[in-house]
Design a protein around this motif. Structure first.
Motif, short mmCIF file in Angstrom:
data_model
loop_
_atom_site.label_atom_id
_atom_site.label_comp_id
_atom_site.label_asym_id
_atom_site.label_seq_id
_atom_site.Cartn_x
_atom_site.Cartn_y
_atom_site.Cartn_z
N VAL A 162 46.07 40.16 47.43
CA VAL A 162 47.28 40.96 47.38
C VAL A 162 48.36 40.11 46.75
CG1 VAL A 162 49.00 42.24 48.68
CG2 VAL A 162 46.63 42.18 49.48
N GLU A 163 48.89 40.60 45.66
CA GLU A 163 49.90 39.84 44.95
C GLU A 163 51.25 40.51 45.05
OE1 GLU A 163 47.74 38.30 40.97
OE2 GLU A 163 48.12 40.47 41.07
N LEU A 207 34.29 43.86 34.45
CA LEU A 207 35.02 43.66 35.70
C LEU A 207 34.02 43.46 36.83
CD1 LEU A 207 37.79 46.39 35.36
CD2 LEU A 207 38.07 43.92 35.21
N ARG A 208 34.18 42.36 37.48
CA ARG A 208 33.29 42.09 38.61
C ARG A 208 34.10 42.04 39.89
NH1 ARG A 208 28.74 41.79 36.39
NH2 ARG A 208 28.19 40.48 34.62
N PRO A 209 33.52 42.43 41.00
CA PRO A 209 34.28 42.41 42.26
C PRO A 209 34.65 40.99 42.66
CG PRO A 209 32.05 43.27 42.61
CD PRO A 209 32.16 42.92 41.18
N MET A 210 35.77 40.89 43.35
CA MET A 210 36.19 39.61 43.91
C MET A 210 36.78 39.87 45.29
SD MET A 210 39.69 39.03 41.74
CE MET A 210 40.79 38.36 42.97
N ARG A 234 44.32 43.25 44.05
CA ARG A 234 43.37 42.92 43.00
C ARG A 234 42.04 42.67 43.67
NH1 ARG A 234 44.31 40.22 37.94
NH2 ARG A 234 46.46 39.78 38.52
N ASP A 235 41.07 43.48 43.35
CA ASP A 235 39.77 43.24 43.96
C ASP A 235 38.67 43.13 42.90
OD1 ASP A 235 39.02 46.66 45.06
OD2 ASP A 235 39.63 45.82 43.13
#
Lengths: 449, 283
Positions: free
Chosen positions: A166-167, A159-162, A129-130
């Motif tokens: 890793v899930e 949607l903004r970057p984060m 998830r990014d």
């Protein structure tokens, strides 16, 4: 190039690349690595340990600036796959130790793997998830619900970057299907089914269905006193989704075709080598027990590991293996001691390289062995901290059997039987190997010129 | 299960073990019967240890049981060929050693046999520390050791997998005798029933309730087992409450191991039958 140094096979020189795990001399039991597996591209390397954890390493992109660091493996995800359980009906503890991990081929952005302990198989999804959505209407950034009467404007969340996250999420839990301890899992080439094998039974699962499984092999006798043989390993054919093999404690391999019957109690092929009478001893049967069976990538051969040897079998020849390699024959004269201290029951695994030309398996004293099937050369290498300088070439090791011991040799009586390499893995297409030495994971690569 | 006197010698026995197994590996002069005895005792000790575990390792137990069987068979053949020896298992005939040599050990048969014959009764003095720690094990001891550990491994309540003999899409599970049970029902009940039925299942036999279980249990229940040494009321039919059937079974403190195991099985199976009855009756 100094004479005597380096591997003798195909001019491959194995070098130390990385080691994961603590250097502490005292080993925490739960940190002992119990399984190692590359995924189908070799991009990911998963380990499972006795504490029920899975650690996934990801190979970093090769950079032109540092060509000698040929893609190092760094931690990608760590999660607790299995917890210790207590079976109240039988008053038994169920160990959380991960017995096997098997990857599914990648079909979308996420990665999927199966991990199993003695009783339960789980399907895990590992995804990245990014980005995250921001600007919800009904809740604020902390997740608290907003007062609807205060909302005057509608907006579209964006949607903004984060930071990359890793899930790992458990997607399926396949439980309550094994009375005995699961020793193997194998994903079918149809990618829709997989099998799980315990000491007496093999079950076929559909990935989508967790409350049912097909029992395809059952060797439990009506009267347990008649039990003389158990299932030790099982694997699907890499291409034929109807074919699988399973090995037994009597040194035999059965190949089964699921099209012939729902219950595959009759094998299509039966592989067994006649016993060598000159090698007969009280421990003959125990050392013939097969601890691992692996199809070659081509699907034409199977490899089996028993206590002292690795054997390659041609699927078309049932009466004997086409190749037999001695892993540590010097132990043959120590079998009683090894029986007394239970080492004789150690279950070593074996692996093929990507082209099926070299096979590898572990031994004691943190030694592992490679056999080149074409040149018939073999080499013994060691996974140890002393040989752990970056890109240090591994020196071949030799065990002295009797007589004069040369300077670099080690005598049989000096071997450390507590340092056993049971689990190894070979990258699917490159000369990169992962070797589990108790609580440390060693990664070796061939030398880049 | 092992010979009398084991408990007294156990700690010494364990201390000797490591030394003995090295002696086995390295010695060339250890006579074959002694080696065999050593291995046999190691096997039986391991089985004894495993029995004390809550969940013995099935794989190892089977391998060890097979080794005991192999030795047992060998000793039976020897005792069939020869009159009773003072030292059991030692056959004076040279031919019985043929093909039995462990690698690296030369028995030097022509002279060795003569030596072993004369040492047959002198072993105690010549190999004193080794011989003293090796116990004479009878054929019955071996059999009961094997069956004891294997029965223990079956003591675990067998939860057979919820099997479906038809591919998905057909929603009627083909459980024989259980057409009343539907998958849509509470899964816990289903698994509970399967737990019970599972212990009677032979693979996917459709008549498992008719075959195996009940007749075999009643075969074991034979009043001749309990005469003279035991005084007890005859066993009641299995549909009685389990307490009543268990009571008489508990009054046999002097049972030898084989009948104790049978009783254990009876008790287990009887209580499982009761459990079935409860489920079928719906209580």
């Amino acid at each position: 190039l100094l004479a005597g140094f380096g591997s003798l096979m195909q001019d491959v020189l194995w070098c130390f690349s990385q080691v994961k795990g603590t250097i502490d001399t005292g080993v925490t039991e739960s940190d002992i690595i119990s399984t190692v597996e590359f995924n189908h591209t070799g991009e990911l390397l998963a380990t499972g340990d006795k504490g029920g954890r899975v650690v996934i390493f990801q190979r970093e992109q090769e950079s032109k600036n540092q060509p000698h660091r040929r893609g190092e493996y760094n931690v990608y995800s760590t999660f607790q796959s299995h917890e210790p359980e207590f079976d109240y009906l039988k008053s038994l503890e169920i160990e959380e130790k991960i017995n096997k991990i098997r990857w599914l081929p990648q079909q979308n952005a996420a990665y999927f793997l199966l991990s199993t302990n003695d009783k339960t198989v789980k399907l895990w999804k590992v995804s990245e998830r990014d980005k995250r959505p921001e600007g919800y209407n009904l809740k604020d950034e902390d997740g608290r619900l907003r007062d609807p009467s205060m909302i005057t404007v509608l907006r579209v969340p964006v949607l903004r970057p984060m930071d990359l996250m890793v899930e790992a999420t458990p997607r399926r839990v396949f439980a309550n299907a094994h009375t005995y301890h699961i020793n193997s899992i194998s994903v079918n080439s149809d990618y829709e089914t997989y099998m799980s094998a315990d000491d007496l039974r093999i079950n076929l699962w559909n990935f989508e269905i967790t409350n049912q499984s097909f029992n395809i092999v059952d060797i439990k006798p009506a009267n347990m006193e008649e039990l003389t043989e158990v299932i030790t390993a099982a694997e699907f054919h890499p291409h034929h989704c109807n074919t699988f093999v399973y090995s037994s404690s009597k040194g035999t391999i059965r190949l089964c075709d699921m099209r012939t019957a729902a219950l595959c109690d009759r094998h299509a092929k039966f592989f067994e080598e006649p016993e060598d009478p000159s090698n007969r001893s009280f421990f003959s049967e125990i050392i013939s027990s097969i601890s691992d069976v692996k199809f070659s990538h081509s699907g034409r051969y199977i490899m089996t590991r028993d206590y002292l040897t690795v054997k390659v079998w041609d699927l078309n020849m049932e009466n004997r293996p086409i190749e037999t390699y001695q892993v540590h024959d010097y132990l043959r004269s120590k079998l009683c001691s090894l029986y007394e201290n239970d080492c004789i029951f150690d279950k070593f695994e074996c692996v093929w390289n990507g082209s099926d030309s070299v096979i590898m398996t572990g031994s004691y004293n943190n030694f592992f062995r490679m056999f080149d099937r074409n040149t018939k050369r073999d080499v013994t290498l060691e996974a140890s901290r002393e040989n752990s300088k970056p890109r240090a070439i591994l020196k071949p090791r030799k065990v002295c059997v009797g007589g004069k011991r040369r300077k670099d040799e080690i005598s049989v009586d000096s071997l450390d039987f507590s340092k056993k390499i049971l689990h190894t893995a070979w990258h699917p297409s490159e000369n990169i190997i992962a070797v589990a030495a108790t609580n440390n994971l060693y990664i070796f690569q061939d030398k880049v010129n | 299960m092992l010979g009398r006197g084991l408990k007294r010698k156990l700690s010494d026995y364990e201390e000797n073990m490591a030394g003995l197994s090295s002696a086995f590996d390295s010695s060339r002069s250890l006579p074959y019967p002694l080696k065999r005895q050593l291995v046999l005792n190691m096997c039986l000790t391991k089985l004894q240890t495993y029995k004390m575990l809550v969940e013995p390792n099935l794989h190892r137990s089977v391998l060890i049981a097979n080794t005991v069987r192999q030795i047992q068979e060998e000793m039976r053949q020897e005792s069939n060929q020869q009159p009773v020896n003072i030292c059991p298992g030692i056959a004076p005939a040279a031919h019985s050693y043929a093909g039995m040599e462990s690698p690296g050990i030369s028995l030097q048969l022509p002279s060795g046999v003569g030596q072993q014959e004369s040492h047959c009764c002198d072993l105690r003095s010549v190999e004193d520390p080794i011989e003293n720690s090796l116990l004479i094990v009878s054929d019955d001891d071996m059999s009961s050791a094997i069956s004891s550990i294997l029965k223990d491994l079956d003591f675990v309540e067998d939860i057979s997998p919820p099997t479906c003999l038809v591919p998905t899409g057909d929603d009627q599970p083909k459980f024989p005798e259980n057409t009343g049970l539907k998958l849509e029902d509470d899964r816990q009940d289903l698994k509970g029933a399967e737990c019970v039925f599972g212990s009677f299942e032979i693979s996917n036999s459709t008549s498992y309730l008719k075959d195996l279980a009940i007749d075999d249990i009643f075969e074991d229940i034979d009043t001749s087992m309990y005469d003279s040494d035991f005084c007890c009321p005859p066993l009641m039919p299995p549909r009685s409450p389990s307490l009543a059937t268990e009571e008489p079974l508990k009054t046999f403190p002097s049972c030898n191991s084989s009948s104790a195991n049978n009783i254990q099985i009876c008790r287990t199976d009887l209580s499982e039958l009761d459990h079935i009855m409860e489920i079928l009756v719906g209580s």
